[in-house]
Design a protein around this motif. Structure first.
Motif, short mmCIF file in Angstrom:
data_model
loop_
_atom_site.label_atom_id
_atom_site.label_comp_id
_atom_site.label_asym_id
_atom_site.label_seq_id
_atom_site.Cartn_x
_atom_site.Cartn_y
_atom_site.Cartn_z
N UNK A 116 34.91 88.22 44.50
CA UNK A 116 36.09 88.72 43.80
C UNK A 116 36.79 89.87 44.47
N UNK A 117 36.42 90.20 45.73
CA UNK A 117 36.99 91.36 46.41
C UNK A 117 37.89 90.92 47.58
N UNK A 118 38.74 91.84 48.01
CA UNK A 118 39.53 91.63 49.22
C UNK A 118 38.67 92.06 50.41
N UNK A 119 38.42 91.13 51.32
CA UNK A 119 37.55 91.39 52.46
C UNK A 119 38.40 91.57 53.71
N UNK A 132 35.08 85.18 64.63
CA UNK A 132 35.78 85.57 63.41
C UNK A 132 35.90 84.38 62.46
N UNK A 133 36.13 83.20 63.02
CA UNK A 133 36.32 82.01 62.21
C UNK A 133 35.05 81.66 61.42
N UNK A 134 33.90 81.71 62.08
CA UNK A 134 32.64 81.41 61.38
C UNK A 134 32.31 82.52 60.39
N UNK A 135 32.70 83.74 60.70
CA UNK A 135 32.51 84.85 59.77
C UNK A 135 33.32 84.63 58.49
N UNK A 136 34.58 84.23 58.66
CA UNK A 136 35.43 83.97 57.50
C UNK A 136 34.88 82.83 56.64
N UNK A 137 34.31 81.83 57.30
CA UNK A 137 33.71 80.71 56.58
C UNK A 137 32.50 81.19 55.78
N UNK A 138 31.70 82.07 56.38
CA UNK A 138 30.54 82.63 55.70
C UNK A 138 30.98 83.48 54.51
N UNK A 143 32.84 83.74 47.65
CA UNK A 143 33.97 83.67 46.71
C UNK A 143 34.76 84.98 46.61
N UNK A 144 35.29 85.46 47.75
CA UNK A 144 36.15 86.64 47.70
C UNK A 144 37.51 86.29 47.09
N UNK A 145 38.25 87.32 46.71
CA UNK A 145 39.61 87.08 46.22
C UNK A 145 40.55 86.76 47.39
N UNK A 146 40.34 87.47 48.51
CA UNK A 146 41.23 87.33 49.66
C UNK A 146 40.48 87.74 50.92
N UNK A 147 40.75 87.07 52.04
CA UNK A 147 40.12 87.43 53.31
C UNK A 147 41.18 87.75 54.35
N UNK A 148 41.08 88.94 54.92
CA UNK A 148 42.04 89.42 55.92
C UNK A 148 41.28 89.68 57.22
N UNK A 149 41.88 89.33 58.34
CA UNK A 149 41.35 89.67 59.65
C UNK A 149 42.23 90.76 60.24
N UNK A 150 41.62 91.86 60.71
CA UNK A 150 42.39 92.97 61.29
C UNK A 150 41.78 93.36 62.63
N UNK A 151 42.56 93.22 63.70
CA UNK A 151 42.09 93.54 65.06
C UNK A 151 43.20 94.24 65.84
N UNK A 152 42.83 95.06 66.82
CA UNK A 152 43.86 95.71 67.64
C UNK A 152 44.56 94.75 68.60
N UNK A 153 43.79 93.84 69.22
CA UNK A 153 44.35 93.03 70.30
C UNK A 153 43.73 91.64 70.33
N UNK A 154 44.54 90.64 70.67
CA UNK A 154 44.07 89.26 70.82
C UNK A 154 45.17 88.45 71.49
N UNK A 171 46.32 87.59 58.83
CA UNK A 171 45.84 88.10 60.12
C UNK A 171 46.74 89.25 60.55
N UNK A 172 46.13 90.41 60.82
CA UNK A 172 46.87 91.58 61.29
C UNK A 172 46.37 91.91 62.69
N UNK A 173 47.28 91.89 63.66
CA UNK A 173 46.93 92.19 65.06
C UNK A 173 48.03 93.07 65.63
N UNK A 174 47.64 94.19 66.24
CA UNK A 174 48.63 95.16 66.73
C UNK A 174 49.36 94.69 67.96
N UNK A 175 48.64 94.09 68.91
CA UNK A 175 49.30 93.58 70.12
C UNK A 175 48.74 92.21 70.51
N UNK A 176 49.65 91.32 70.96
CA UNK A 176 49.25 89.98 71.40
C UNK A 176 49.82 89.75 72.81
N UNK A 177 49.16 90.32 73.82
CA UNK A 177 49.69 90.26 75.18
C UNK A 177 49.61 88.87 75.80
#
Length: 207
Positions: A116-119, A132-138, A143-154, A171-177
């Motif tokens: 029930x939480x935002x992860x 990250x993908x297998x982590x989100x599946x886990x 049963x979270x309310x929402x799943x967010x991925x936050x990384x500096x670069x990818x 998905x939040x990513x600061x730079x995508x070079x």
């Protein structure tokens, strides 16, 4: 470029400010994601825990991920031509290592409930997105309310890969070079994080 993981974490925390004082858990990918996770969790007034998953490397190039393993799941993406016996053996070997890390990181406290939480899953950068993908599946299994991925670069391809996942809401990513070879090339300082340092940071966050 980021000066170091602290710099990257502070910039990410600014982007995540709307989640401050909400029903959030920050989930860091060991070991490089833990220093970022601690700073972001503190900025958001949220608890910090670790996501235990690890990539499966190709038999002829261990840095090239053909999938990833958690204590419960296996995700395969680029396993064409790789023997099933290799994948089975690697999965067992990785799970033993993950179980050892689980016991190390949670020796003084139980894992935090994600129901029930935002992860917010945090790492210091992404190369392929498989871990990250297998982590989100886990995470989804809890049963979270929402799943967010936050990384500096990818790289952009990895971000698209994550955005296409049914287990990830944002998905939040600061730079995508364009010229992406490795996560470390975008940091002025990118030292390895030891198991001891990671465990200490988690203990400090737990207090």
């Amino acid at each position: 470029m980021f000066r170091n993981r602290t710099d990257a974490a502070l910039q990410l925390a600014e982007r995540l400010e709307k989640y401050k004082d909400k029903n959030v858990v920050v989930l860091a990918i060991p070991k490089g994601g833990i220093p970022l996770g601690m700073i972001i969790a503190k900025a958001l007034n949220a608890p910090l825990d670790v996501a235990l998953s690890k990539k499966i490397g190709h038999p002829y190039n261990k840095e090239y991920a053909i999938g990833a393993v958690s204590l419960e799941n296996v995700v395969l993406t680029n396993d064409h031509g790789v023997a099933k016996s290799y994948i089975t053996e690697e999965t067992e070997r990785i799970r033993k290592k993950l179980q050892s890390r689980f016991e190390m990181y949670h020796q003084n406290r139980a894992p935090i409930s994600l129901k029930g939480k935002t992860i917010i899953i945090v790492d210091d950068g992404i190369a392929t997105g498989n871990t990250i993908k297998v982590t989100a599946q886990l995470v989804q299994n809890q049963h979270p309310q929402k799943t967010i991925v936050a990384v500096p670069v990818a790289p952009r391809g990895a971000i698209q890969n994550l955005q296409d996942s049914k287990y990830i809401d944002e998905v939040i990513c600061l730079i995508t070079p364009h010229n992406f070879h490795a996560v470390g090339q975008f940091y002025s300082e990118f030292e390895q994080v030891s198991e001891e340092a990671a465990t200490t940071l988690l203990e400090q966050a737990g207090r």
